[in-house]
Design a protein around this motif. Structure first.
Motif, PDB file in Angstrom:
ATOM      1  N   ASP A  45      -8.112   9.015 -31.627  1.00  0.00           N
ATOM      2  CA  ASP A  45      -8.740   8.056 -32.530  1.00  0.00           C
ATOM      3  C   ASP A  45      -8.894   8.678 -33.913  1.00  0.00           C
ATOM      4  N   GLN A  46      -9.474   7.913 -34.815  1.00  0.00           N
ATOM      5  CA  GLN A  46      -9.596   8.309 -36.217  1.00  0.00           C
ATOM      6  C   GLN A  46     -10.343   9.641 -36.379  1.00  0.00           C
ATOM      7  N   SER A  47     -11.318   9.906 -35.543  1.00  0.00           N
ATOM      8  CA  SER A  47     -12.110  11.135 -35.688  1.00  0.00           C
ATOM      9  C   SER A  47     -11.302  12.400 -35.379  1.00  0.00           C
ATOM     10  N   ASP A  48     -10.198  12.257 -34.663  1.00  0.00           N
ATOM     11  CA  ASP A  48      -9.379  13.419 -34.312  1.00  0.00           C
ATOM     12  C   ASP A  48      -8.624  14.003 -35.503  1.00  0.00           C
ATOM     13  N   ILE A  49      -8.560  13.272 -36.614  1.00  0.00           N
ATOM     14  CA  ILE A  49      -7.809  13.807 -37.758  1.00  0.00           C
ATOM     15  C   ILE A  49      -8.634  14.766 -38.608  1.00  0.00           C
ATOM     16  N   ILE A  50      -9.948  14.791 -38.415  1.00  0.00           N
ATOM     17  CA  ILE A  50     -10.788  15.690 -39.224  1.00  0.00           C
ATOM     18  C   ILE A  50     -10.398  17.153 -39.023  1.00  0.00           C
ATOM     19  N   THR A  67       1.012  10.006 -28.828  1.00  0.00           N
ATOM     20  CA  THR A  67       1.512   9.125 -27.770  1.00  0.00           C
ATOM     21  C   THR A  67       0.504   8.078 -27.329  1.00  0.00           C
ATOM     22  N   ARG A  68      -0.753   8.264 -27.658  1.00  0.00           N
ATOM     23  CA  ARG A  68      -1.762   7.261 -27.286  1.00  0.00           C
ATOM     24  C   ARG A  68      -1.682   6.007 -28.154  1.00  0.00           C
ATOM     25  N   HIS A  69      -0.871   6.054 -29.179  1.00  0.00           N
ATOM     26  CA  HIS A  69      -0.751   4.922 -30.104  1.00  0.00           C
ATOM     27  C   HIS A  69       0.696   4.479 -30.175  1.00  0.00           C
ATOM     28  N   SER A  70       0.877   3.193 -30.384  1.00  0.00           N
ATOM     29  CA  SER A  70       2.239   2.721 -30.655  1.00  0.00           C
ATOM     30  C   SER A  70       2.454   2.833 -32.158  1.00  0.00           C
ATOM     31  N   THR A  71       3.698   2.934 -32.563  1.00  0.00           N
ATOM     32  CA  THR A  71       3.985   3.090 -33.992  1.00  0.00           C
ATOM     33  C   THR A  71       3.646   1.827 -34.776  1.00  0.00           C
ATOM     34  N   GLU A  77      -1.188   3.796 -38.440  1.00  0.00           N
ATOM     35  CA  GLU A  77      -0.791   3.638 -39.845  1.00  0.00           C
ATOM     36  C   GLU A  77      -1.837   4.266 -40.760  1.00  0.00           C
ATOM     37  N   HIS A  78      -3.118   4.018 -40.476  1.00  0.00           N
ATOM     38  CA  HIS A  78      -4.193   4.602 -41.286  1.00  0.00           C
ATOM     39  C   HIS A  78      -4.224   6.117 -41.142  1.00  0.00           C
ATOM     40  N   ILE A  79      -4.025   6.599 -39.937  1.00  0.00           N
ATOM     41  CA  ILE A  79      -4.019   8.037 -39.696  1.00  0.00           C
ATOM     42  C   ILE A  79      -2.885   8.708 -40.456  1.00  0.00           C
ATOM     43  N   VAL A  80      -1.696   8.135 -40.372  1.00  0.00           N
ATOM     44  CA  VAL A  80      -0.541   8.693 -41.085  1.00  0.00           C
ATOM     45  C   VAL A  80      -0.785   8.667 -42.585  1.00  0.00           C
ATOM     46  N   ASP A  81      -1.368   7.585 -43.089  1.00  0.00           N
ATOM     47  CA  ASP A  81      -1.664   7.505 -44.528  1.00  0.00           C
ATOM     48  C   ASP A  81      -2.629   8.612 -44.955  1.00  0.00           C
ATOM     49  N   ASP A 100       6.256  10.035 -30.905  1.00  0.00           N
ATOM     50  CA  ASP A 100       5.204  10.773 -30.226  1.00  0.00           C
ATOM     51  C   ASP A 100       4.597  11.955 -30.982  1.00  0.00           C
ATOM     52  N   GLN A 101       5.157  12.357 -32.128  1.00  0.00           N
ATOM     53  CA  GLN A 101       4.618  13.521 -32.824  1.00  0.00           C
ATOM     54  C   GLN A 101       4.623  13.343 -34.332  1.00  0.00           C
ATOM     55  N   ILE A 102       3.610  13.940 -34.944  1.00  0.00           N
ATOM     56  CA  ILE A 102       3.542  14.049 -36.397  1.00  0.00           C
ATOM     57  C   ILE A 102       3.411  15.538 -36.701  1.00  0.00           C
ATOM     58  N   VAL A 103       4.180  16.008 -37.657  1.00  0.00           N
ATOM     59  CA  VAL A 103       4.119  17.401 -38.084  1.00  0.00           C
ATOM     60  C   VAL A 103       3.585  17.415 -39.515  1.00  0.00           C
ATOM     61  N   VAL A 104       2.513  18.189 -39.735  1.00  0.00           N
ATOM     62  CA  VAL A 104       1.912  18.302 -41.065  1.00  0.00           C
ATOM     63  C   VAL A 104       1.911  19.767 -41.436  1.00  0.00           C
ATOM     64  N   THR A 105       2.434  20.069 -42.627  1.00  0.00           N
ATOM     65  CA  THR A 105       2.558  21.462 -43.046  1.00  0.00           C
ATOM     66  C   THR A 105       1.682  21.754 -44.262  1.00  0.00           C
TER      67      THR A 105
END
Length: 116
Positions: A45-50, A67-71, A77-81, A100-105
């Motif tokens: 969920d949204q809190s996991d991005i902190i 994987t818990r979310h569909s694209t 979409e909000h998380i990726v933004d 299934d994955q996002i990579v942030v560097t």
């Protein structure tokens, strides 16, 4: 010829003296200098991005499982933004690998868009 013989260079007649022991203290010193770590995260969920944002701001690399979310999910979409904004702020990079994955560097690290 067995697999170990192939790995060892053919003959399989190697001794302990043929190998060099790696000094992990040198690795620890190199890590201390760079300070970069690779984190594996799961976004439910949204809190996991902190903690993901904190890690990237601290100069770390994050691979996040979505994987818990569909694209097409608006939450993702909000998380990726938000993560895209973090990557831009630190001059890093962000890519989505499949569904299934996002990579942030962090700063100065880019992800090639070409497969090896």
């Amino acid at each position: 010829m067995g697999i170990m013989s192939k790995i060892l260079g053919g003959s399989g007649n190697r001794s302990v003296d043929d190998y060099v022991e790696l000094d992990l203290d040198d690795f620890a010193e190199a890590h201390a200098e760079t300070g970069m770590q690779v984190h594996i995260a799961e976004i439910g969920d949204q809190s996991d991005i902190i903690p993901i944002k904190d890690a990237v701001y601290d100069g770390d690399f994050v691979i996040a499982d979505i994987t818990r979310h569909s694209t097409s999910d608006r939450t993702i979409e909000h998380i990726v933004d938000e993560l895209r904004q973090v990557a831009q702020e630190v001059d890093g990079d962000i890519v989505q690998k499949g569904d299934d994955q996002i990579v942030v560097t962090p700063t100065g690290v880019s992800v090639s868009r070409e497969k090896l």
